[in-house]
Design a protein around this motif. Structure first.
Motif, PDB file in Angstrom:
ATOM      1  N   UNK A 119      37.050  41.563  36.567  1.00  0.00           N
ATOM      2  CA  UNK A 119      38.144  41.220  37.468  1.00  0.00           C
ATOM      3  C   UNK A 119      39.256  42.263  37.439  1.00  0.00           C
ATOM      4  N   UNK A 120      39.898  42.450  38.577  1.00  0.00           N
ATOM      5  CA  UNK A 120      41.204  43.095  38.592  1.00  0.00           C
ATOM      6  C   UNK A 120      42.250  42.053  38.199  1.00  0.00           C
ATOM      7  N   UNK A 121      43.277  42.490  37.501  1.00  0.00           N
ATOM      8  CA  UNK A 121      44.357  41.598  37.080  1.00  0.00           C
ATOM      9  C   UNK A 121      45.664  42.071  37.690  1.00  0.00           C
ATOM     10  N   UNK A 122      46.357  41.153  38.282  1.00  0.00           N
ATOM     11  CA  UNK A 122      47.654  41.468  38.873  1.00  0.00           C
ATOM     12  C   UNK A 122      48.770  40.662  38.237  1.00  0.00           C
ATOM     13  N   UNK A 123      49.960  41.222  38.291  1.00  0.00           N
ATOM     14  CA  UNK A 123      51.177  40.514  37.896  1.00  0.00           C
ATOM     15  C   UNK A 123      52.063  40.369  39.133  1.00  0.00           C
ATOM     16  N   UNK A 124      52.569  39.179  39.322  1.00  0.00           N
ATOM     17  CA  UNK A 124      53.492  38.874  40.404  1.00  0.00           C
ATOM     18  C   UNK A 124      54.689  38.153  39.810  1.00  0.00           C
ATOM     19  N   UNK A 125      55.773  38.099  40.544  1.00  0.00           N
ATOM     20  CA  UNK A 125      56.943  37.354  40.095  1.00  0.00           C
ATOM     21  C   UNK A 125      57.542  36.609  41.272  1.00  0.00           C
TER      22      UNK A 125
END
Length: 125
Positions: A32-38
């Motif tokens: 998987x690609x992992x993303x961070x969001x806020x």
């Protein structure tokens, strides 16, 4: 489906640092690609950073965090990280990690199919 749990949030003074962790379970993390969001209450979820699957290791950053935040992953620990430096009060938000099944990564939150519960980051001035 992969399950994600964030940790590492807290209260920090402006100019300080924090490292967020995103622990994964349930499926092969390295695919998987992992993303961070806020997200701030009342505002849209904002892209922070993304790292592609194990093979590519491409990274992407939002303009507001470029040069201050670093995303990484340790597939032996099924964990992704977001190292945040030179924090500003405007970085205050709930931070979420998310998994993207193609593995290529994206800046669009609708491309991510699994989300953690979020961790609060508060930066005081």
């Amino acid at each position: 489906q992969v399950q994600l749990v964030e940790s590492g949030g807290g209260l920090v003074q402006a100019g300080g640092s924090l490292r967020l962790s995103c622990a994964a379970s349930g499926h092969t993390f390295s695919n998987y690609a992992i993303g961070w969001f806020r997200q701030v209450t009342g505002k849209e979820r904002e892209f922070v950073a993304c790292i592609s699957w194990s093979g590519g290791r491409s990274t992407y950053y939002g303009d507001s965090v470029k040069g201050r935040f670093t995303i990484s992953r340790d597939n032996t620990k099924n964990t992704a990280y977001l190292q945040m430096r030179s924090l500003k009060p405007e970085d205050t938000a709930v931070y979420y990690c998310a998994a993207e099944i193609s593995g290529l990564g994206s800046k669009n939150p609708t491309d991510f199919h699994s989300w953690g519960q979020g961790t609060q980051v508060t930066v005081s001035s």
